[in-house]
Scaffold this active site. Sequence first.
Site, mmCIF file in Angstrom:
data_model
loop_
_atom_site.group_PDB
_atom_site.id
_atom_site.type_symbol
_atom_site.label_atom_id
_atom_site.label_comp_id
_atom_site.label_asym_id
_atom_site.label_seq_id
_atom_site.Cartn_x
_atom_site.Cartn_y
_atom_site.Cartn_z
ATOM 1 N N GLU A 32 1.403 -0.342 -5.000
ATOM 2 C CA GLU A 32 0.503 0.739 -5.398
ATOM 3 C C GLU A 32 1.299 2.027 -5.448
ATOM 4 O OE1 GLU A 32 -3.375 3.211 -3.732
ATOM 5 O OE2 GLU A 32 -1.754 2.591 -2.412
ATOM 6 N N ASP A 79 0.839 -1.192 0.000
ATOM 7 C CA ASP A 79 0.000 0.000 0.000
ATOM 8 C C ASP A 79 0.882 1.254 0.000
ATOM 9 O OD1 ASP A 79 -2.647 1.301 0.389
ATOM 10 O OD2 ASP A 79 -1.781 1.913 2.305
#
Length: 529
Positions: free
Chosen positions: A270, A226
């Site tokens: 990401e 993330d």
Amino acid sequence: MKKGLIVSTFLIFLMGLSACGKTQVPPMPSIIDELKQAFPRHDNYYQIFVRSFADSDGDGIGDFNGITENLPYLVELGVEGLWLMPIHPSMSYHGYDVLDYYGVHEDFGTLEDFERLLEEADKVGIKIIIDYVLNHTGSQHPWFIQSRDNDPKYRSWYTWINSSDPRYSLTGSWGQNIWHGSGPYYAGYFSPSMPDLNFNNQDVREEILNIAKYWIDLGVHGFRLDAAAHIYGQGETVVGTPVLDSNLDYLMVFRDQLRQYYPDVYIVGEVWEDLSYYSMFYRSMDSAFNFALADMIMTSASGASYFNYTTRLASQYSSFTSNLLEPTEIMIDAPFLRNHDQDRPASTLNGDINKLRLAAEMLLVLPGNPFVYYGEELGMKGIKTEGTNGIWDETRRLPFVWGDDRQTNWCTQCVDYNATLPTLQDQVNDPNALYHVYKELLNLRKETPALKYGNFEPYVFDLNRIQGFFRTLEYQNYSQTVMVVHNFDSSAYVFTDFAFDDVLYYTKGIAQYDGTIAPLSTIIFEVHA
Ligand code: CA
């Protein structure tokens, strides 16, 4: 549950028989199996928001057992890997503010339930990667509380900021990478409830590595990182070091350490930035989600713009490849249509089945690991609800539409954008449903090495509305080439360049192919030398 598992086992038995052929020859590793061993990071992925996927115990909340019980569904769909969004105890429904990186959220079951999911998934050839929210913790995490309270061990696990430090703009609002509220200043890019960990502290780096090893030991195959571009944010780097370099350097170390521990680990990050920026992360991760491609597919499928689609794609791939540092590294793109932070395709394309089908076809024929967001195969809708009833992104993460008691109902305040959507069972029974496009193409990828592992070479047709490309795999003595052609227009196209008869896929049905490609359709041929 038991019934489903028995059916699945029986199917695998049958598949095993057919793989060996009808004669009783000793089983030999097929080229499919051989390639799976040779390229352990290539898989068809399915992104699951656990809370919304499948409920096993009737409390209306999706859980690990719900996934375990529905592994046969995922196998049949053609899924080979799952990305589970955050599974840890957390401060919020979405899980991106972790309270304990070694635990699992009680809503989802026990650690034993999770281990059983890993075991059962492994039996049916499905790998599991988990969301790793390493940039920040929840503000109620014991590390942060101890850091705030000047505990000597944890004080420097977060970035406490001198208000005169010129690297920060002290606006007092989040989004500026700082937060002060009523107490001392600290770095927190996304929210005051998500303080950023200090990766200049070696103890933090070591703990982040230990957590990853812990999950690998349990059977997890990799991680979706993330906010990978924010690990070092503004003001978090050593003075004078650019943010990008700090992130790339750290991620390279992290990947190398994990590969030493588990050579097949798969890391997808990401980096929600411009293509030129996330391209550079190919030197430090296996994959970076291809946000620019997602937009290209969506605008192409909508009919808005498909100009030079394949040549633009080729340019993307060469950009990723040029950033690989070692000749042994393989570029693995991570294409997708939309994720949990975006409005779903069925909403933005107004449920238009022809456009949704084309978008799916475009996604599932590309190099790399396609990521299908749960429910996308049903044409589930979902958009951000701008704070209505305190609901924001929840309505991008709505319950999977099973249409029976597996369906979750945890979000009582959510607008149900899928109230009239045909359920999974309805779609299974309807040969024209979107579900069958996903199922057919995901399974075709699994069975067609060139489609799964092959390279990418554009073929430029005389009309821009016809976009085609070759995918070729050459591996030892094995070679296969397929050609993919999309028709983005509302009129048919008669092939003059090619007259292939070995059709692997055609939108209208393989038997319907007559040398022309229908409007908004896709054909996949196998090319024989
Ligand atoms: Ca439940």
